[in-house]
Motif scaffolding. Sequence first.
Motif, PDB file in Angstrom:
ATOM      1  N   PRO A  69      41.261  24.851  31.533  1.00 14.17           N
ATOM      2  CA  PRO A  69      40.913  25.907  30.561  1.00 14.17           C
ATOM      3  C   PRO A  69      41.420  27.281  30.966  1.00 14.17           C
ATOM      4  O   PRO A  69      41.156  28.271  30.277  1.00 14.17           O
ATOM      5  CB  PRO A  69      39.376  25.879  30.577  1.00 14.17           C
ATOM      6  CG  PRO A  69      39.038  25.462  31.975  1.00 14.17           C
ATOM      7  CD  PRO A  69      40.106  24.481  32.384  1.00 14.17           C
ATOM      8  N   ALA A  70      42.135  27.360  32.085  1.00 15.78           N
ATOM      9  CA  ALA A  70      42.490  28.653  32.671  1.00 15.78           C
ATOM     10  C   ALA A  70      43.599  29.366  31.909  1.00 15.78           C
ATOM     11  O   ALA A  70      44.532  28.748  31.394  1.00 15.78           O
ATOM     12  CB  ALA A  70      42.906  28.467  34.131  1.00 15.78           C
ATOM     13  N   ALA A  71      43.496  30.688  31.894  1.00 15.99           N
ATOM     14  CA  ALA A  71      44.593  31.534  31.443  1.00 15.99           C
ATOM     15  C   ALA A  71      45.558  31.747  32.620  1.00 15.99           C
ATOM     16  O   ALA A  71      45.263  31.381  33.759  1.00 15.99           O
ATOM     17  CB  ALA A  71      44.058  32.874  30.953  1.00 15.99           C
ATOM     18  N   LEU A  72      46.706  32.331  32.334  1.00 13.17           N
ATOM     19  CA  LEU A  72      47.675  32.666  33.372  1.00 13.17           C
ATOM     20  C   LEU A  72      47.826  34.179  33.415  1.00 13.17           C
ATOM     21  O   LEU A  72      48.160  34.808  32.403  1.00 13.17           O
ATOM     22  CB  LEU A  72      49.028  32.022  33.079  1.00 13.17           C
ATOM     23  CG  LEU A  72      50.156  32.349  34.062  1.00 13.17           C
ATOM     24  CD1 LEU A  72      49.840  31.833  35.468  1.00 13.17           C
ATOM     25  CD2 LEU A  72      51.489  31.777  33.567  1.00 13.17           C
ATOM     26  N   SER A  73      47.560  34.777  34.572  1.00 13.64           N
ATOM     27  CA  SER A  73      47.626  36.227  34.730  1.00 13.64           C
ATOM     28  C   SER A  73      48.900  36.585  35.485  1.00 13.64           C
ATOM     29  O   SER A  73      49.139  36.094  36.594  1.00 13.64           O
ATOM     30  CB  SER A  73      46.393  36.721  35.495  1.00 13.64           C
ATOM     31  OG  SER A  73      46.241  38.115  35.351  1.00 13.64           O
ATOM     32  N   ILE A  74      49.709  37.444  34.885  1.00 15.32           N
ATOM     33  CA  ILE A  74      51.018  37.801  35.435  1.00 15.32           C
ATOM     34  C   ILE A  74      51.085  39.309  35.625  1.00 15.32           C
ATOM     35  O   ILE A  74      50.796  40.076  34.701  1.00 15.32           O
ATOM     36  CB  ILE A  74      52.153  37.356  34.484  1.00 15.32           C
ATOM     37  CG1 ILE A  74      52.093  35.834  34.255  1.00 15.32           C
ATOM     38  CG2 ILE A  74      53.508  37.763  35.033  1.00 15.32           C
ATOM     39  CD1 ILE A  74      53.070  35.358  33.192  1.00 15.32           C
ATOM     40  N   ASN A  75      51.472  39.738  36.805  1.00 13.92           N
ATOM     41  CA  ASN A  75      51.685  41.163  37.054  1.00 13.92           C
ATOM     42  C   ASN A  75      53.011  41.599  36.427  1.00 13.92           C
ATOM     43  O   ASN A  75      54.017  40.892  36.533  1.00 13.92           O
ATOM     44  CB  ASN A  75      51.732  41.429  38.565  1.00 13.92           C
ATOM     45  CG  ASN A  75      50.397  41.133  39.223  1.00 13.92           C
ATOM     46  OD1 ASN A  75      49.499  41.952  39.217  1.00 13.92           O
ATOM     47  ND2 ASN A  75      50.266  39.940  39.788  1.00 13.92           N
TER      48      ASN A  75
END
Length: 236
Positions: A69-75
């Motif tokens: 269910p996770a989102a992907l966090s990108i800098n």
Amino acid sequence: MSMAFQPILRCDEAGQGLYAYEALVRGPAGESAASVLARISDENRYSFDQRCRVTAIELATRLGLLATPAALSINFMPNAVYEPRACIRASLDAAERVGLPRDRLIFEFTETEAMADPAHLLRILASYRAMGFRTAIDDFGAGHSGLSLLAEFQPDTVKLDMALIRGVDRDRPRQIILRHVAALCAELGCAVVAEGVETAAEFHMLRQLGITLFQGYLLGRPGFEQLPVPVPPPGD
């Protein structure tokens, strides 16, 4: 380059689960982020930023992100974005190729980066939100513009700088600050992530202060080219 991924865990009254994975740049054999970032110049900044985004999206989905269910966090680097809608094209194409919905992508920027050109950053954030992406302020509390930025734009997520987290269980001023930041963000509709959580005492104090999202070695170290399963929170 390649990527490591670190889990961000949700832990609230409803239970616990994955909130997101943060993509962290690494060398092709797992070398440190510093060794990669040291090679960035004005000439390659744009291409580096674009490659980071696409690599993170493609690698995370290949590793099984969509089965969670996770989102992907990108800098991302605001100073590498000359026009938001043009510069997001490669990210959009990559997400569409792998079937990653836009609302599962979070674009992070640091509070320090926001100070360089606030007006430019706000244009980027408004464009990203209009396109269905989520946004996050990283290292909140490390600079001097955080509250002003929140007044102008409310990101989906505020990630607290680990300097505010360290030793919070035995530091009353930090407890007072974090309790009020958590309440402020809740009223503004921003989720709050405590970064750099390393001890059970810090975790339990943060829970008492109203924080429900956690990232740090206590709950999961970055995994090079893998999506680590979070460590169960202590006492839960």
